[in-house]
Design an enzyme around this catalytic site. Structure first.
Site, PDB file in Angstrom:
ATOM      1  N   SER A 147      39.475  45.637  36.061  1.00  0.00           N
ATOM      2  CA  SER A 147      39.769  46.868  36.789  1.00  0.00           C
ATOM      3  C   SER A 147      40.207  47.901  35.766  1.00  0.00           C
ATOM      4  O   SER A 147      40.792  47.555  34.734  1.00  0.00           O
ATOM      5  CB  SER A 147      40.907  46.630  37.786  1.00  0.00           C
ATOM      6  OG  SER A 147      41.429  47.868  38.227  1.00  0.00           O
ATOM      7  N   TYR A 160      49.053  43.197  39.469  1.00  0.00           N
ATOM      8  CA  TYR A 160      47.584  43.280  39.508  1.00  0.00           C
ATOM      9  C   TYR A 160      47.046  43.745  38.153  1.00  0.00           C
ATOM     10  O   TYR A 160      46.127  43.139  37.597  1.00  0.00           O
ATOM     11  CB  TYR A 160      47.170  44.241  40.621  1.00  0.00           C
ATOM     12  CG  TYR A 160      45.682  44.480  40.733  1.00  0.00           C
ATOM     13  CD1 TYR A 160      44.848  43.528  41.323  1.00  0.00           C
ATOM     14  CD2 TYR A 160      45.099  45.653  40.261  1.00  0.00           C
ATOM     15  CE1 TYR A 160      43.478  43.751  41.437  1.00  0.00           C
ATOM     16  CE2 TYR A 160      43.744  45.886  40.365  1.00  0.00           C
ATOM     17  CZ  TYR A 160      42.934  44.924  40.955  1.00  0.00           C
ATOM     18  OH  TYR A 160      41.582  45.151  41.062  1.00  0.00           O
TER      19      TYR A 160
HETATM   20  N1  LIG Z   1      37.590  47.657  45.381  1.00  0.00           N
HETATM   21  C1  LIG Z   1      37.954  48.289  44.280  1.00  0.00           C
HETATM   22  O1  LIG Z   1      38.141  49.513  44.299  1.00  0.00           O
HETATM   23  C2  LIG Z   1      38.121  47.527  43.006  1.00  0.00           C
HETATM   24  C3  LIG Z   1      38.401  48.245  41.842  1.00  0.00           C
HETATM   25  C4  LIG Z   1      38.558  47.548  40.648  1.00  0.00           C
HETATM   26  C5  LIG Z   1      38.411  46.176  40.619  1.00  0.00           C
HETATM   27  N2  LIG Z   1      38.144  45.495  41.768  1.00  0.00           N
HETATM   28  C6  LIG Z   1      37.999  44.033  41.677  1.00  0.00           C
HETATM   29  O2  LIG Z   1      36.753  43.662  42.245  1.00  0.00           O
HETATM   30  C7  LIG Z   1      36.836  42.344  42.759  1.00  0.00           C
HETATM   31  C8  LIG Z   1      36.317  42.319  44.188  1.00  0.00           C
HETATM   32  O3  LIG Z   1      37.135  43.150  44.983  1.00  0.00           O
HETATM   33  P1  LIG Z   1      36.665  43.783  46.361  1.00  0.00           P
HETATM   34  O4  LIG Z   1      37.262  45.138  46.407  1.00  0.00           O
HETATM   35  O5  LIG Z   1      35.215  43.609  46.554  1.00  0.00           O
HETATM   36  O6  LIG Z   1      37.513  42.875  47.382  1.00  0.00           O
HETATM   37  P2  LIG Z   1      37.147  42.225  48.804  1.00  0.00           P
HETATM   38  O7  LIG Z   1      38.462  41.892  49.392  1.00  0.00           O
HETATM   39  O8  LIG Z   1      36.223  43.109  49.572  1.00  0.00           O
HETATM   40  O9  LIG Z   1      36.375  40.892  48.407  1.00  0.00           O
HETATM   41  C9  LIG Z   1      37.015  39.819  47.747  1.00  0.00           C
HETATM   42  C10 LIG Z   1      36.361  38.511  48.153  1.00  0.00           C
HETATM   43  O10 LIG Z   1      37.041  37.475  47.446  1.00  0.00           O
HETATM   44  C11 LIG Z   1      37.252  36.394  48.338  1.00  0.00           C
HETATM   45  N3  LIG Z   1      38.407  35.583  47.921  1.00  0.00           N
HETATM   46  C12 LIG Z   1      39.724  35.928  47.929  1.00  0.00           C
HETATM   47  N4  LIG Z   1      40.482  34.893  47.550  1.00  0.00           N
HETATM   48  C13 LIG Z   1      39.633  33.858  47.290  1.00  0.00           C
HETATM   49  C14 LIG Z   1      39.812  32.509  46.893  1.00  0.00           C
HETATM   50  N5  LIG Z   1      41.032  31.996  46.668  1.00  0.00           N
HETATM   51  N6  LIG Z   1      38.703  31.732  46.736  1.00  0.00           N
HETATM   52  C15 LIG Z   1      37.465  32.240  46.964  1.00  0.00           C
HETATM   53  N7  LIG Z   1      37.238  33.504  47.363  1.00  0.00           N
HETATM   54  C16 LIG Z   1      38.308  34.300  47.535  1.00  0.00           C
HETATM   55  C17 LIG Z   1      37.505  37.038  49.697  1.00  0.00           C
HETATM   56  O11 LIG Z   1      37.252  36.131  50.761  1.00  0.00           O
HETATM   57  C18 LIG Z   1      36.499  38.209  49.668  1.00  0.00           C
HETATM   58  O12 LIG Z   1      35.248  37.846  50.204  1.00  0.00           O
HETATM   59  C19 LIG Z   1      38.298  41.920  42.611  1.00  0.00           C
HETATM   60  O13 LIG Z   1      38.444  41.129  41.443  1.00  0.00           O
HETATM   61  C20 LIG Z   1      39.017  43.244  42.456  1.00  0.00           C
HETATM   62  O14 LIG Z   1      40.221  43.099  41.758  1.00  0.00           O
HETATM   63  C21 LIG Z   1      37.993  46.144  42.956  1.00  0.00           C
END
Ligand SMILES: NC(=O)c1ccc[n+]([C@@H]2O[C@H](COP(=O)([O-])OP(=O)(O)OC[C@H]3O[C@@H](n4cnc5c(N)ncnc54)[C@H](O)[C@@H]3O)[C@@H](O)[C@H]2O)c1
Length: 268
Positions: A147, A160
């Site tokens: 991130s 985080y």
């Molecule tokens: N959304 C953003 O703006 C953003 C920005 C920077 C980084 N990220 C990173 O991107 C990645 C995805 O985030 P997102 O926004 O798509 O989130 P999201 O919540 O939409 O999706 C996350 C997925 O991970 C799964 N998950 C959670 N815990 C788990 C576990 N213990 N075992 C297996 N699966 C598990 C959830 O069921 C979900 O389907 C993360 O690592 C997040 O930190 C997101």
């Protein structure tokens, strides 16, 4: 030349963690469109279905579940060409709250452990299990979902940010260890994106509280040109495109770094 021909990942097999929602779902769809086989390792199945997509119910914090995932992937598709460590959570909390020292938004051991287990321990478990396959094949790539806050820090998201800083360390060190086997390790660091499952109302309330602003003010910041030069949130597909590129041999000379996809928001 079609994008499928350009990337040349058709028939390759990739494991994506957290592929049922948000960025992971966009990555799964992109790789399937590119002709790859995909294994989605998530707690729950996604809505998207495809012939070459296999969901294996996996808690990525459990070694037994990860071993089961790798065994099922190998039995189904025969080998593994790459891994995307995407599953992650963000529970906004602050270090000190003078108004409420033991209040609900103060970091405690339980939310610290939860974030480190899902965001960091999982990356170690998956990469060590699948890394063995890639090293044996003398080919492959690991993409770690970081991130922008792991590079810059983020108010109300220090744990985080620390988890993402930790995986940036994995990316740099494993690239040095695995380069000799032609295995690349690379990070992707998104900034503010269109809403995913991560952006719940509890999340927005916690972040707004920690920044002494309202939820409405927080939302206005998602497209502020003063902080995001491109003046908009990123699209999930824009992250997925970069991930597919990094998994492909088109990125064959890139390893050991974490690349921002943040509309210019942070220096990285
Ligand atoms: N959304 C953003 O703006 C953003 C920005 C920077 C980084 N990220 C990173 O991107 C990645 C995805 O985030 P997102 O926004 O798509 O989130 P999201 O919540 O939409 O999706 C996350 C997925 O991970 C799964 N998950 C959670 N815990 C788990 C576990 N213990 N075992 C297996 N699966 C598990 C959830 O069921 C979900 O389907 C993360 O690592 C997040 O930190 C997101």
């Amino acid at each position: 030349m079609s994008s499928e021909e350009w990337l040349a990942v058709a028939g390759k097999t990739f494991v994506v963690t957290g592929g049922s929602s948000g960025i992971g779902d966009a990555i799964v769809k992109e790789l399937i469109a590119d002709g790859a086989n995909v294994v989605n390792a998530d707690l729950k199945p996604g809505k998207y279905q495809a012939d070459k997509l296999l969901w294996v119910e996996t808690d990525v914090t459990s070694k037994a579940a990860v071993d089961n995932l790798v065994a099922k992937t190998l039995a189904h598709f025969g080998t593994i060409d790459g891994l995307v460590n995407n599953a992650g959570i963000n529970i906004p909390r602050i270090l000190v709250d003078p108004k409420a020292p033991d209040g609900q938004y103060v970091i405690d051991e339980a939310n610290y452990d939860k974030m480190f287990n899902v965001n960091v321990k999982s990356v170690f478990l998956l990469s060590s299990a699948i890394g063995k396959v890639l090293v044996k094949n003398h080919h492959g790539a690991i993409v770690n979902m970081s991130s922008e806050s792991g590079l810059e820090g983020s108010q109300g998201a220090s744990v985080y940010s620390a988890t993402k800083g930790a995986i940036n360390g994995f990316t740099r060190a494993w690239a040095k260890e695995l380069g000799q086997y032609d295995v690349r390790v690379i990070g992707v660091a998104p900034g503010v994106l269109e809403a995913t499952g991560l952006r719940t109302i509890e999340y927005e309330e916690g972040l707004a509280y920690s920044r002494h602003i309202t939820v409405e003010q927080l939302r206005a910041g998602y497209s502020k040109t003063s902080t995001i030069p491109l003046g908009r949130s990123g699209k999930l597909a824009e992250v997925a495109n970069l991930v597919a590129f990094f998994l492909s041999d088109r990125a064959g000379y890139m390893t050991g770094q974490t690349v921002n996809v943040s509309g210019g928001k942070s220096r990285g």
